[in-house]
Design a protein around this motif. Structure first.
Motif, PDB file in Angstrom:
ATOM      1  N   LYS A 114       7.739 -78.421 -19.236  1.00  0.00           N
ATOM      2  CA  LYS A 114       6.320 -78.158 -19.032  1.00  0.00           C
ATOM      3  C   LYS A 114       6.042 -76.679 -19.292  1.00  0.00           C
ATOM      4  CE  LYS A 114       2.404 -79.258 -16.059  1.00  0.00           C
ATOM      5  NZ  LYS A 114       1.956 -79.808 -14.746  1.00  0.00           N
ATOM      6  N   ASP A 115       6.110 -75.865 -18.256  1.00  0.00           N
ATOM      7  CA  ASP A 115       5.790 -74.441 -18.405  1.00  0.00           C
ATOM      8  C   ASP A 115       7.022 -73.556 -18.520  1.00  0.00           C
ATOM      9  OD1 ASP A 115       3.036 -74.982 -18.189  1.00  0.00           O
ATOM     10  OD2 ASP A 115       3.227 -75.106 -16.012  1.00  0.00           O
ATOM     11  N   HIS A 116       8.177 -74.090 -18.122  1.00  0.00           N
ATOM     12  CA  HIS A 116       9.420 -73.321 -18.218  1.00  0.00           C
ATOM     13  C   HIS A 116      10.583 -74.294 -18.201  1.00  0.00           C
ATOM     14  CE1 HIS A 116      10.155 -74.081 -13.925  1.00  0.00           C
ATOM     15  NE2 HIS A 116       8.865 -73.819 -13.756  1.00  0.00           N
ATOM     16  N   THR A 136       7.520 -83.498 -23.481  1.00  0.00           N
ATOM     17  CA  THR A 136       6.633 -82.936 -22.458  1.00  0.00           C
ATOM     18  C   THR A 136       6.775 -83.680 -21.137  1.00  0.00           C
ATOM     19  OG1 THR A 136       5.057 -82.439 -24.219  1.00  0.00           O
ATOM     20  CG2 THR A 136       4.257 -82.281 -21.960  1.00  0.00           C
ATOM     21  N   LYS A 137       6.933 -82.916 -20.068  1.00  0.00           N
ATOM     22  CA  LYS A 137       6.968 -83.521 -18.739  1.00  0.00           C
ATOM     23  C   LYS A 137       5.569 -84.016 -18.391  1.00  0.00           C
ATOM     24  CE  LYS A 137       9.570 -81.607 -15.695  1.00  0.00           C
ATOM     25  NZ  LYS A 137      10.133 -80.661 -14.690  1.00  0.00           N
ATOM     26  N   PHE A 148       4.259 -79.525 -24.898  1.00  0.00           N
ATOM     27  CA  PHE A 148       4.706 -78.483 -23.987  1.00  0.00           C
ATOM     28  C   PHE A 148       4.660 -77.170 -24.771  1.00  0.00           C
ATOM     29  CE2 PHE A 148       8.576 -79.996 -26.088  1.00  0.00           C
ATOM     30  CZ  PHE A 148       9.272 -78.830 -26.386  1.00  0.00           C
ATOM     31  N   ASN A 149       4.922 -76.070 -24.113  1.00  0.00           N
ATOM     32  CA  ASN A 149       4.860 -74.768 -24.761  1.00  0.00           C
ATOM     33  C   ASN A 149       6.101 -74.562 -25.633  1.00  0.00           C
ATOM     34  OD1 ASN A 149       4.574 -72.111 -25.525  1.00  0.00           O
ATOM     35  ND2 ASN A 149       4.744 -71.261 -23.459  1.00  0.00           N
ATOM     36  N   GLN A 151       6.965 -72.235 -27.414  1.00  0.00           N
ATOM     37  CA  GLN A 151       7.511 -70.886 -27.363  1.00  0.00           C
ATOM     38  C   GLN A 151       8.748 -70.815 -26.461  1.00  0.00           C
ATOM     39  OE1 GLN A 151       6.361 -68.134 -29.084  1.00  0.00           O
ATOM     40  NE2 GLN A 151       4.935 -69.507 -30.129  1.00  0.00           N
ATOM     41  N   ILE A 152       8.826 -71.719 -25.491  1.00  0.00           N
ATOM     42  CA  ILE A 152       9.982 -71.759 -24.592  1.00  0.00           C
ATOM     43  C   ILE A 152      11.275 -71.976 -25.371  1.00  0.00           C
ATOM     44  CG2 ILE A 152      11.046 -73.103 -22.715  1.00  0.00           C
ATOM     45  CD1 ILE A 152       8.187 -73.639 -21.693  1.00  0.00           C
TER      46      ILE A 152
END
Length: 220
Positions: A114-116, A136-137, A148-149, A151-152
């Motif tokens: 998700k975010d990290h 994506t979660k 999801f991002n 960039q991670i």
């Protein structure tokens, strides 16, 4: 994939893999007969925390060539699964010696972001899977239709190739070009919900357009 005619239509586009979900809670759960497919397309079974005996049984029944593990399967589970699959392959070989040796079943382990994400989690899996898959979660086990991002993934520390998934659609060609500049070991793109007419049924014209756009603008 879920519907016979639609499976054949998608197969005509020559994807490398076709996925069949064996998870009763999924609206895409597959029950039925897989039509004959071109030899270069790998039939892939998607499982969520399933009993190993059932996974092996379905691999045998449908002659699956890849397994996507979409639950909380630990490394010990994967080791035991591989052992049971190897035994099954040996038995098959003994009974069908004239058919030639079968290739090992590919293991794809899914991790949702998700975010990290803590990539250290993957350390114990690297030697026992063929590929990772990042999606994506969300509320469902896959097929949530959101990104999801990406960039991670710049922090991905391994050479192990992976599938990129998570709401990829027709509007993402530019973003795909961008992520390829990260020089990551992206092995494949996994597309699903953004190309659905209904759960398990794909829009053929949209898939054709996506494939052509990817080949023209992304693949080098």
């Amino acid at each position: 994939m879920k519907f016979t005619e639609n499976i054949q239509q998608v197969a005509a586009l020559q994807p490398d893999y076709l996925g069949f979900i064996f998870y009763e809670k999924s609206k895409r759960n597959f029950e039925g007969i897989i039509p004959e497919l071109p030899k270069n397309i790998k039939k892939t079974g998607v499982f969520v925390n399933e009993y190993i005996e059932i996974v092996v049984s379905l691999v045998e029944e449908y002659q699956l060539e890849a397994i996507q593990l979409h639950g909380e399967e630990f490394v010990e589970y994967i080791k035991e699964l591989k052992s049971q699959l190897e035994l099954s392959q040996e038995l098959y070989q003994n009974e069908n010696s004239k058919l030639g040796k079968k290739k090992a079943i590919e293991i794809i382990k899914v991790f949702s972001i998700k975010d990290h994400f803590d990539f250290e989690i993957l350390n114990s899996y690297v030697d026992d899977v063929d590929y990772f898959l990042f999606d994506t979660k969300g509320d469902e086990k896959g097929g949530n239709g959101i990104h999801f991002n990406w960039q991670i993934l710049k922090n991905y520390p391994f050479s192990k190739p992976f599938f990129l998934s998570g709401g990829i659609g027709l509007d993402d060609v530019e973003k795909l070009q961008e992520i390829l500049n990260f020089n990551l070991p992206i092995y494949a793109l996994d597309v699903n919900s953004k190309f659905e007419i209904e759960p398990g049924k794909k829009n053929i014209e949209a898939l054709k357009k996506f494939k052509n756009n990817v080949i023209k603008n992304v693949v080098k």
